[in-house]
Design a protein around this motif. Structure first.
Motif, PDB file in Angstrom:
ATOM      1  N   UNK A 288      32.610 -50.913 -18.893  1.00 61.06           N
ATOM      2  CA  UNK A 288      32.256 -50.359 -17.596  1.00 61.06           C
ATOM      3  C   UNK A 288      32.222 -48.836 -17.705  1.00 61.06           C
ATOM      4  N   UNK A 289      31.314 -48.238 -16.971  1.00 61.89           N
ATOM      5  CA  UNK A 289      31.175 -46.780 -16.985  1.00 61.89           C
ATOM      6  C   UNK A 289      31.180 -46.258 -15.552  1.00 61.89           C
ATOM      7  N   UNK A 290      31.236 -44.933 -15.427  1.00 58.76           N
ATOM      8  CA  UNK A 290      31.273 -44.286 -14.128  1.00 58.76           C
ATOM      9  C   UNK A 290      30.063 -43.377 -13.976  1.00 58.76           C
ATOM     10  N   UNK A 291      29.516 -43.317 -12.785  1.00 62.50           N
ATOM     11  CA  UNK A 291      28.456 -42.358 -12.517  1.00 62.50           C
ATOM     12  C   UNK A 291      29.034 -40.946 -12.611  1.00 62.50           C
ATOM     13  N   UNK A 292      28.162 -39.969 -12.792  1.00 61.13           N
ATOM     14  CA  UNK A 292      28.625 -38.578 -12.852  1.00 61.13           C
ATOM     15  C   UNK A 292      29.360 -38.189 -11.573  1.00 61.13           C
ATOM     16  N   UNK A 293      28.855 -38.687 -10.461  1.00 58.61           N
ATOM     17  CA  UNK A 293      29.490 -38.397  -9.173  1.00 58.61           C
ATOM     18  C   UNK A 293      30.886 -39.003  -9.097  1.00 58.61           C
ATOM     19  N   UNK A 294      31.021 -40.239  -9.583  1.00 65.06           N
ATOM     20  CA  UNK A 294      32.333 -40.891  -9.596  1.00 65.06           C
ATOM     21  C   UNK A 294      33.288 -40.161 -10.530  1.00 65.06           C
ATOM     22  N   UNK A 295      32.793 -39.711 -11.675  1.00 67.68           N
ATOM     23  CA  UNK A 295      33.638 -38.969 -12.622  1.00 67.68           C
ATOM     24  C   UNK A 295      34.126 -37.658 -12.004  1.00 67.68           C
ATOM     25  N   UNK A 296      33.229 -36.965 -11.311  1.00 70.52           N
ATOM     26  CA  UNK A 296      33.625 -35.710 -10.675  1.00 70.52           C
ATOM     27  C   UNK A 296      34.695 -35.952  -9.615  1.00 70.52           C
ATOM     28  N   UNK A 297      34.495 -37.011  -8.825  1.00 66.43           N
ATOM     29  CA  UNK A 297      35.461 -37.298  -7.760  1.00 66.43           C
ATOM     30  C   UNK A 297      36.809 -37.693  -8.342  1.00 66.43           C
ATOM     31  N   UNK A 339      28.376 -55.312 -10.557  1.00 67.62           N
ATOM     32  CA  UNK A 339      27.789 -54.247 -11.363  1.00 67.62           C
ATOM     33  C   UNK A 339      28.843 -53.691 -12.295  1.00 67.62           C
ATOM     34  N   UNK A 340      28.387 -53.210 -13.453  1.00 71.25           N
ATOM     35  CA  UNK A 340      29.287 -52.644 -14.456  1.00 71.25           C
ATOM     36  C   UNK A 340      29.517 -51.161 -14.219  1.00 71.25           C
ATOM     37  N   UNK A 341      28.816 -50.590 -13.281  1.00 70.84           N
ATOM     38  CA  UNK A 341      28.864 -49.154 -13.031  1.00 70.84           C
ATOM     39  C   UNK A 341      29.769 -48.862 -11.839  1.00 70.84           C
ATOM     40  N   UNK A 342      30.773 -48.027 -12.054  1.00 77.24           N
ATOM     41  CA  UNK A 342      31.683 -47.603 -10.986  1.00 77.24           C
ATOM     42  C   UNK A 342      31.075 -46.396 -10.288  1.00 77.24           C
ATOM     43  N   UNK A 343      30.886 -46.517  -8.991  1.00 76.00           N
ATOM     44  CA  UNK A 343      30.290 -45.432  -8.206  1.00 76.00           C
ATOM     45  C   UNK A 343      31.353 -44.737  -7.361  1.00 76.00           C
ATOM     46  N   UNK A 344      30.945 -43.658  -6.730  1.00 77.80           N
ATOM     47  CA  UNK A 344      31.890 -42.862  -5.944  1.00 77.80           C
ATOM     48  C   UNK A 344      32.514 -43.683  -4.821  1.00 77.80           C
ATOM     49  N   UNK A 345      31.741 -44.590  -4.231  1.00 72.56           N
ATOM     50  CA  UNK A 345      32.295 -45.395  -3.134  1.00 72.56           C
ATOM     51  C   UNK A 345      33.431 -46.293  -3.615  1.00 72.56           C
ATOM     52  N   UNK A 346      33.373 -46.726  -4.866  1.00 74.32           N
ATOM     53  CA  UNK A 346      34.454 -47.543  -5.419  1.00 74.32           C
ATOM     54  C   UNK A 346      35.704 -46.693  -5.651  1.00 74.32           C
ATOM     55  N   UNK A 347      35.494 -45.450  -6.083  1.00 74.33           N
ATOM     56  CA  UNK A 347      36.625 -44.529  -6.247  1.00 74.33           C
ATOM     57  C   UNK A 347      37.279 -44.253  -4.893  1.00 74.33           C
ATOM     58  N   UNK A 348      36.461 -44.063  -3.854  1.00 73.40           N
ATOM     59  CA  UNK A 348      37.003 -43.774  -2.528  1.00 73.40           C
ATOM     60  C   UNK A 348      37.808 -44.956  -1.983  1.00 73.40           C
ATOM     61  N   UNK A 349      37.285 -46.167  -2.151  1.00 78.75           N
ATOM     62  CA  UNK A 349      38.020 -47.341  -1.677  1.00 78.75           C
ATOM     63  C   UNK A 349      39.326 -47.492  -2.432  1.00 78.75           C
ATOM     64  N   UNK A 350      39.278 -47.254  -3.743  1.00 71.88           N
ATOM     65  CA  UNK A 350      40.506 -47.339  -4.548  1.00 71.88           C
ATOM     66  C   UNK A 350      41.505 -46.274  -4.119  1.00 71.88           C
ATOM     67  N   UNK A 351      41.022 -45.068  -3.829  1.00 70.83           N
ATOM     68  CA  UNK A 351      41.927 -43.991  -3.414  1.00 70.83           C
ATOM     69  C   UNK A 351      42.563 -44.293  -2.064  1.00 70.83           C
ATOM     70  N   UNK A 352      41.843 -45.004  -1.203  1.00 68.73           N
ATOM     71  CA  UNK A 352      42.442 -45.406   0.077  1.00 68.73           C
ATOM     72  C   UNK A 352      43.649 -46.302  -0.170  1.00 68.73           C
ATOM     73  N   UNK A 353      43.567 -47.182  -1.170  1.00 72.99           N
ATOM     74  CA  UNK A 353      44.718 -48.027  -1.519  1.00 72.99           C
ATOM     75  C   UNK A 353      45.860 -47.198  -2.103  1.00 72.99           C
ATOM     76  N   UNK A 354      45.521 -46.232  -2.950  1.00 74.88           N
ATOM     77  CA  UNK A 354      46.565 -45.385  -3.528  1.00 74.88           C
ATOM     78  C   UNK A 354      47.270 -44.595  -2.433  1.00 74.88           C
ATOM     79  N   UNK A 355      46.499 -44.086  -1.475  1.00 75.37           N
ATOM     80  CA  UNK A 355      47.110 -43.353  -0.363  1.00 75.37           C
ATOM     81  C   UNK A 355      48.041 -44.254   0.435  1.00 75.37           C
ATOM     82  N   UNK A 356      47.577 -45.484   0.714  1.00 74.43           N
ATOM     83  CA  UNK A 356      48.430 -46.380   1.495  1.00 74.43           C
ATOM     84  C   UNK A 356      49.666 -46.781   0.713  1.00 74.43           C
TER      85      UNK A 356
END
Length: 456
Positions: A288-297, A339-356
């Motif tokens: 699995x890989x990350x988009x450039x936007x996901x990597x930046x975030x 999809x094998x590609x991690x996008x920024x929206x997946x990072x944001x949803x994951x971060x919501x869990x980390x915050x909680x």
């Protein structure tokens, strides 16, 4: 992180235990998850299981994520340096006895698994319900084969194992026994390394384990039984710890219709068909890989929130693995989108869990320092509601900057938004506006005012 002094860690643990034992913490405002936590199919399952029941949707979602991370298996992986991360998660649901509805939080997930198993049994993982006691016992559940006298016991080819430990206190008690290596074995399982015999007399191996946990415990049991060793050796911080108690009182809770359960099971099967190897029992892998936007975030978060210290030895020790947990959560969210590609929206949803999880750990272990009071939440909710009523819609940044002039912490703003969404009837709805693939920035979350219906 340097080891905190024994007195500092033990004193913090003792203080937290005293607060829960004498009821001093019983009326504090509880953590409120960001709606972004309920991403895609995870949100569908959580809402179905909590609809007109006492079960907290975030607890259902956490158990479903643990189940899904197990069923997905070892084929997908994400390379971070020289480490390969699989979508493998341990979930710990914390709530007071009788109020956590910890058993109910697994019920719908179990029904979905039964529907999957009835239609395509090869997609469903092995399930073990509690009773973990030793490293050897755990390895035996997914062993590579062994001999009993003259008899050869054939190996278990499918190493996927979802452990449902409704009494996590049992695991902590086993860990307290001298010479018990269960916690070390579970650490190895989270890491995905082979389970090797702990003694010369036991020859049970389990290579490439894919073990995920759904566990539950009360705050008093957690604080009374967890040892300093387990706080510092990386055992407890491998669990995504989430606070969840009943959201309402229902004498006759609704049962999800079987047709709906089977519909959710079909969506699960589509995901598992996508993530399974094409050849049975093969060691096929998928990077699995990350988009450039996901990597930046992710880089932004890594240099800020994911490595933030909270000034509490106890809290900091439990939150040490926020970064790898975020990546594993993001993997699960991307795979639910097939999809094998991690996008920024997946990072944001994951971060919501980390915050909680961060709010939950602070609430349980540190008296909720930093958690907004109910008065703060209600005041901020009224202000947001009025702001959205006049503007129509706004982003989170608009609320922080224009509504509050940057004078309110993120925890207050997020809790107030969640309060407006969860209140029946909801006065705010969430919209995620995807940006074009060529455009900069991550998907924008917009909060829109919902005008109450006029009575007939």
């Amino acid at each position: 992180m340097d080891d905190p002094p024994r007195r500092t860690l033990s004193a913090a643990q003792a203080d937290a235990l005293l607060r829960w034992s004498d009821g001093a913490d019983s009326n504090r405002p509880q953590p409120v998850p960001d709606p972004t936590c309920l991403y895609g199919l995870i949100g569908e399952v959580a809402r179905e299981g909590s609809d007109r029941t006492e079960t907290n949707p975030i607890a259902i979602a956490g158990n479903f994520i643990a189940y899904l991370s197990c069923a997905i298996g070892r084929m997908p992986y994400l390379a971070v340096g020289n480490t390969s991360h699989h979508a493998r998660l341990f979930f710990l649901h914390v709530g007071r006895s009788g109020r956590g509805r910890k058993g109910d939080a697994v019920s719908l997930v179990t029904r979905i698994d039964e529907a999957v198993r009835a239609q395509r049994p090869h997609l469903a993982p092995q399930i073990h319900r509690g009773g973990l006691s030793t490293r050897e016992g755990l390895a035996t559940l997914i062993h590579d084969g062994y001999r009993v006298g003259q008899q050869e016991v054939p190996a278990i080819a499918d190493k996927r194992l979802w452990v449902v430990e409704s009494e996590f206190a049992n695991v902590l008690q086993q860990s307290r026994r001298g010479g018990n290596t269960l916690s070390a074995a579970l650490r190895d399982c989270w890491d995905g390394v082979d389970l090797k015999p702990a003694t010369k007399t036991n020859r049970v191996h389990a290579t490439e384990p894919h073990v995920c946990l759904s566990a539950a415990i009360s705050p008093v049991e957690l604080l009374a039984l967890v040892q300093r060793r387990d706080l510092l050796n990386g055992f407890v911080n491998r669990f995504l710890m989430i606070w969840g108690e009943r959201t309402r009182i229902e004498a006759f809770p609704r049962r999800a219709p079987q047709a709906r359960v089977e519909g959710l099971a079909t969506a699960v099967m589509d995901i598992l068909e996508f993530t399974r190897p094409r050849a049975e029992n093969s060691r096929e892998t998928a990077l699995m890989t990350m988009t450039n936007e996901a990597r930046r975030r992710y880089a932004q978060l890594y240099h800020a929130e994911l490595n933030q210290d909270f000034g509490s030895a106890l809290v900091d020790s439990v939150l040490e693995r926020r970064a790898p947990m975020l990546l594993r959560l993001a993997m699960v969210f991307a795979l639910t989108d097939r999809q094998w590609l991690i996008e920024a929206r997946h990072i944001e949803a994951a971060m919501a869990w980390i915050n909680y999880a961060t709010y939950s750990v602070g609430f349980v272990l540190a008296g909720g320092k930093g958690s907004p009071s109910q008065h703060q939440v209600e005041w901020a909710a009224e202000r947001i509601s009025a702001f959205l009523a006049s503007k129509g819609s706004a982003s989170r940044r608009d609320l922080v900057v224009d509504c509050f002039g940057r004078h309110q912490p993120a925890a207050v703003v997020d809790a107030a938004i969640a309060h407006l969404i969860d209140t029946a009837p909801a006065t705010v709805q969430v919209e995620v506006q995807a940006r074009s693939r060529s455009g900069p920035g991550r998907p924008a979350t917009v909060y829109r005012f919902v005008r109450p219906r006029e009575p007939n």
